[in-house]
Design a protein around this motif. Structure first.
Motif, short mmCIF file in Angstrom:
data_model
loop_
_atom_site.label_atom_id
_atom_site.label_comp_id
_atom_site.label_asym_id
_atom_site.label_seq_id
_atom_site.Cartn_x
_atom_site.Cartn_y
_atom_site.Cartn_z
N TRP A 115 31.02 29.28 23.68
CA TRP A 115 31.29 30.03 24.90
C TRP A 115 30.98 29.19 26.12
O TRP A 115 29.99 28.44 26.14
CB TRP A 115 30.44 31.30 24.93
N GLY A 116 31.78 29.36 27.15
CA GLY A 116 31.50 28.74 28.43
C GLY A 116 30.53 29.59 29.22
O GLY A 116 30.11 30.67 28.79
N GLN A 117 30.20 29.14 30.42
CA GLN A 117 29.15 29.78 31.22
C GLN A 117 29.64 30.96 32.02
O GLN A 117 28.83 31.71 32.53
CB GLN A 117 28.53 28.75 32.17
N GLY A 118 30.93 31.16 32.14
CA GLY A 118 31.45 32.28 32.90
C GLY A 118 31.74 31.93 34.34
O GLY A 118 31.06 31.11 34.95
N THR A 119 32.77 32.58 34.86
CA THR A 119 33.12 32.41 36.27
C THR A 119 33.46 33.78 36.85
O THR A 119 34.17 34.58 36.22
CB THR A 119 34.30 31.42 36.44
N GLN A 120 32.93 34.07 38.02
CA GLN A 120 33.06 35.40 38.62
C GLN A 120 34.43 35.55 39.29
O GLN A 120 34.83 34.69 40.09
CB GLN A 120 31.96 35.63 39.65
N VAL A 121 35.08 36.65 38.98
CA VAL A 121 36.32 37.03 39.67
C VAL A 121 36.07 38.38 40.34
O VAL A 121 35.69 39.34 39.67
CB VAL A 121 37.50 37.14 38.69
N THR A 122 36.28 38.43 41.64
CA THR A 122 36.09 39.66 42.39
C THR A 122 37.39 39.99 43.12
O THR A 122 37.90 39.17 43.88
CB THR A 122 34.95 39.53 43.39
N VAL A 123 37.91 41.18 42.86
CA VAL A 123 39.15 41.62 43.48
C VAL A 123 38.82 42.76 44.43
O VAL A 123 38.30 43.79 44.01
CB VAL A 123 40.17 42.08 42.44
N SER A 124 39.10 42.54 45.69
CA SER A 124 38.81 43.57 46.70
C SER A 124 40.03 44.45 46.92
O SER A 124 41.16 43.96 46.97
CB SER A 124 38.40 42.91 48.01
N SER A 125 39.79 45.73 47.07
CA SER A 125 40.91 46.67 47.24
C SER A 125 41.15 46.98 48.70
O SER A 125 40.38 46.59 49.56
CB SER A 125 40.63 47.96 46.46
#
Length: 125
Positions: A115-125
């Motif tokens: 597994w990789g370390q993860g990357t944050q995705v934030t979608v604003s409405s």
């Protein structure tokens, strides 16, 4: 083995992002590369996967038609192109590598060994 995920960020609903997962440390020819995501308080969810050899792709129902997984053999990198993003796509995205995954297990976390370390995705409405 190292999986380095990148490309996350903040985007408005309807926008696009491309995630990358650079793999190193072994030959991944017989592996499946997957993307999963996890939102706060929720279980890790299957997003997409691709067989390194042959290129067969698989998608979770919630992203089908909006996300595209691909690979670049020369760069040992897997991509996740995310279009028409929605607020419910907000999560930490993880790339993973698994050996021996079959059609009935490819969407489960247990078949992925790295597994990789993860990357944050934030979608604003």
């Amino acid at each position: 083995v190292q999986l380095q995920a990148s490309g996350g960020g903040l985007v408005q609903a309807g926008g696009s992002l491309r995630l990358s997962c650079a793999a190193s440390g072994r030959t991944f020819g017989s592996y499946v590369m997957g993307w999963f995501r996890q939102a706060p308080g929720k279980e890790r969810e299957f997003v997409a996967a691709i067989r390194w050899s042959g290129g067969n792709t698989y998608y979770g129902d919630s992203v089908k038609g909006r996300f595209t997984i691909s690979r670049d053999n020369a760069k040992n990198t897997v991509y996740l192109q995310m279009n028409s993003l929605k607020s419910e796509d907000t999560a930490v995205y993880y790339c993973a590598a698994g050996y021996g995954a079959i059609l009935t297990t490819i969407r489960t976390t247990r078949v992925y060994d790295y597994w990789g370390q993860g990357t944050q995705v934030t979608v604003s409405s």
